[in-house]
Structures are given as C-alpha cells and as structure tokens.
Design a protein around this motif. Structure first.
Motif, mmCIF file in Angstrom:
data_model
loop_
_atom_site.group_PDB
_atom_site.id
_atom_site.type_symbol
_atom_site.label_atom_id
_atom_site.label_comp_id
_atom_site.label_asym_id
_atom_site.label_seq_id
_atom_site.Cartn_x
_atom_site.Cartn_y
_atom_site.Cartn_z
ATOM 1 N N GLU A 102 0.603 -1.380 0.306
ATOM 2 C CA GLU A 102 0.257 -0.089 -0.122
ATOM 3 C C GLU A 102 0.998 1.380 0.147
ATOM 4 O O GLU A 102 0.259 1.642 -0.652
ATOM 5 C CB GLU A 102 -1.055 -0.127 1.247
ATOM 6 C CG GLU A 102 -1.486 0.900 1.286
ATOM 7 C CD GLU A 102 -2.651 0.981 2.106
ATOM 8 O OE1 GLU A 102 -3.873 1.953 2.645
ATOM 9 O OE2 GLU A 102 -2.745 0.206 3.120
ATOM 10 N N ASP A 103 1.879 0.742 0.780
ATOM 11 C CA ASP A 103 2.929 1.958 0.620
ATOM 12 C C ASP A 103 3.577 2.676 -0.816
ATOM 13 O O ASP A 103 4.014 4.031 -0.857
ATOM 14 C CB ASP A 103 3.865 2.107 1.714
ATOM 15 C CG ASP A 103 3.554 2.190 3.368
ATOM 16 O OD1 ASP A 103 3.026 2.471 3.652
ATOM 17 O OD2 ASP A 103 4.184 1.295 4.132
ATOM 18 N N ASN A 106 1.272 4.223 -3.265
ATOM 19 C CA ASN A 106 0.779 5.555 -2.659
ATOM 20 C C ASN A 106 2.004 6.324 -2.789
ATOM 21 O O ASN A 106 2.028 7.757 -2.487
ATOM 22 C CB ASN A 106 0.472 5.684 -1.526
ATOM 23 C CG ASN A 106 -1.194 4.813 -2.239
ATOM 24 O OD1 ASN A 106 -2.019 5.385 -2.439
ATOM 25 N ND2 ASN A 106 -1.378 4.178 -0.765
#
Length: 394
Positions: free
Chosen positions: A330-331, A334
């Motif tokens: 997820e990091d 993004n």
C-alpha cells in the motif's frame, strides 16, 4: 505518421522454452526492451499459468497473476515437443532465432534432439542460454547436476539463508524469489553480451547459469569474510556485522532503515538526535569504533527512533543521511517516487472490455530507447501461425 517505438533490442528473436520464474524473468527483461520473445509451451502451458492468483472476473482461471507479471509482451506457440514433427518445426524456427532460452535439467533438450549442438548446426550464430539449479556439465560437472531445484533450494545452498534471519539457529529465506530472479537477471546480461559477440563475429555460444552459483555471487561477503578473517558469516538480524548504525530501527508505527557508513553521516545523525554526548564520545568517532560498540550505538538510535512516527523520522532524516521507511504494498502504490518513475506498469487485458493489470515495471532507463509500453501476455498457442513461416509443420 510517427514510427512506432522500437526498443533497444528490437530485431532480436528469442525462443523461450523456460517456465516458472527464472527463465521467464530473464526473457521478460528482453521483451520489455523490444526483443521478440516467443514462448514454446506444451499443451498445459507454462506452469505459472496455473499458479494463481486469479481475479474475480476470471472464473476460468486463464490469467494468473504469476503469469501476467512475467510474460507481458511475449508470444506463445503451443507445441508438444514429444510429438512427431515437433522437433523439425523447432529446428526450422531456430534457424530464424538469435537466442534460445531454457531452464530444464541437463539432458532434457538433448534427448529431444533440440540441444545447443543440434540447433547450432543450422544456425552457428545462435546464442543458447540455460539456467539450471547446479549448472550444465559443459562448463563444470557438479555432483548435484541431476538434482531439481527451485528458488528455496538455491537460497539455501548458495549461502543466502545462512546469512539471513535473526540468528544462526533461525535461517530465513527472503520474501521474493531471489534465487530465480537474480539468476534470470544475470542470464539476461549474458545473453546481451553473447549476442553482441555473435553480431561481431558470427559465432554463437552456449551460456550456462547455475542458480547455486548466482546465489554464491550474490553472497560475496560470505566468501571474503571467511577468507580474510576465518569467520563464517552468520545472520545479523536487521543489522550489519561490520557497520553501525546500519539496518532497521523501530518507529512508533513501524520500521525505518538507517545506513551510516561515513563518519560525517554519524555526526549528522547525532546532531539531529540532539545527542552531543555521542558527538563527543571518541570511541564512536570512527567506523571501527562504532563496530566495536555496535550494541550501544544501535540501542541509542533505537531509543530515539521508536519515539517518532515514520513520517516524522522522514522529515528529520530524509535527504540528510541514508534513510528510508519500510514500505508495504500500500505504501509503495501511494509513494510519489513510484509514480514519478512509472514503476507500476499497466498491462492491457486480452479482453478489451475488462480492466488491465498492474505489475512491477521494468527499472532500466535508457534516454534514447526506453522500455516499450507493456502489451498483454499471450493466450496459450496464440501465435501458432508463426510455425507456418517454417518449412516443416508438426
């Protein structure tokens, strides 16, 4: 009309007999930069087609993520190599190829009459590239030559696991299949080098990469440490056996990495931490001193980092010394770096009505000949019409 983009390897034809990860990763690197990669698959296809995962809109389980990620931009010929006529068809196709890639155990292609010597008779400039667990007898007969191997075996035997983990009693494999991926990367380099030689001299050759050897090459510290100090490299957890502070440190909401090698970075870190006592401590002024007192150094840094979030630490340390947060998927999705560098690539679906897939992009950047926009991976046998261009059909 503008000419369609051409990758730096445009004009190179590769026959790809490989499956799973090591060989397909290698040929993916070639296809991403313009090589025409033709997968030669049996009736069941590349094993990775059935390995998953699958999206909810794929009830027939045709598009495994494992396969999609590694086989974008390739073609597929479905051919049972054991059937009558298959050998002649491949021999004819190989006359038109610059490269053959396979990752079977030694002797498999030879028994089919499709080994290097068989194919090179009619194409002396052919580059024949093989990845095997323990190499090919042509360049050194390993006592393990007949053993099958996967990534986990290469990581274990090549030394990587003995250096990875919390301590010597808890060896650990790496998350990615580095035993396959690193061997595939090395083979891609070797292929480009051998093709250049063939273009210059007309002389092809056999390339042999052993996954065991690739892992040993990757674990270079293991060799010189044993040679120079008589020490067996052991797992250092999330630290480093020779440097401090160097490794992972706790944050209030996860983990961060800090790598201090130069003394100037140590002084900068001590100033940011507002620890003049660390600056004044002459025991810690040099790399050798910090190595000697690594436990004390790492404890001091950990006590400081665990009181701060990853974001706060990035604001304090980012750009001032080697630092980075531990990112999950997820990091990464993004992260503005990933967006700026285009490191998540969109692969179009074979069915244009369906959304495409997102995969890790090719990281190599050429200023004049960039990687091509990924195209959809092939359906099994989608390019069997290529056989019509050969003199013999199966």
């Amino acid at each position: 009309m503008a000419e369609a983009p051409r990758g730096i390897l445009s004009g190179i034809r590769v026959l790809d007999f490989s499956r799973m990860l090591s060989g397909p990763y290698c040929t993916m690197m070639l296809a991403d930069h313009g090589a025409e990669v033709i997968k030669i698959e049996g009736p069941e296809g590349d094993t990775s087609r059935s390995n998953g995962p699958y999206r909810a809109d794929d009830p027939g389980h045709e598009w495994a993520g494992y396969f999609v990620s590694l086989n974008r931009g390739k073609k597929s010929i479905m051919l049972d190599l054991k059937e009558a006529g298959a050998k002649a068809a491949i021999q004819d196709l190989a006359r038109t190829a610059h490269v053959v890639v396979e990752n079977f155990r030694p002797g498999v292609m030879e028994r089919l009459g499709l080994g290097y010597e068989d194919l090179a008779k009619n194409n002396p400039a052919l580059v024949y590239a093989a990845i095997r667990g323990f190499g090919d007898p042509r360049s050194g007969a390993s006592p393990y030559a007949g053993w099958p191997s996967y990534d986990v075996v290469a990581q274990a035997m090549g030394g990587l696991m003995s250096m990875t983990g919390a301590d010597r009693d808890h060896p650990m494999k790496t998350g990615p299949g580095i035993g396959d991926v690193f061997a595939g990367m090395m083979l891609a380099f070797a292929i480009v080098a051998a093709v250049r030689h063939a273009e210059r001299t007309g002389e092809g050759q056999f390339i042999d990469i052993a996954m065991y050897d690739a892992m040993l090459s990757l674990c270079e510290r293991l060799v010189y440490l044993y040679d120079m100090e008589g020490k067996i490299a052991e797992p250092a957890g999330n630290g480093h056996p020779l440097l401090a502070p160097f490794g992972l440190f706790p944050a209030a909401d996860g983990w961060v990495s800090i790598g201090v090698v130069d003394d100037s970075f140590w002084r900068e870190l001590a100033r940011i931490m507002e620890r003049p006592d660390l600056l004044e401590d002459q025991r810690l002024a040099t790399k050798a001193g910090r190595r000697r007192y690594a436990a004390e150094v790492n404890a001091a840094v950990s006590a400081w980092t665990r009181q701060r979030t990853k974001r706060a630490l990035a604001e304090s340390l980012g750009g001032r010394l080697p630092f980075g947060p531990v990112n999950d998927a997820e990091d990464i999705f993004n992260d503005p770096h990933v967006a700026a560098r285009g490191m998540i690539a969109d692969v179009p679906h074979a069915d244009s009505a369906k959304p495409g897939w997102r995969v890790a992009a090719n990281p190599i950047r050429f200023s004049a000949t960039p990687a091509l926009t990924p195209s959809t991976p092939p359906r099994l046998g989608a390019d069997n019409d290529l056989l019509a261009s050969t003199r013999t059909k199966p």
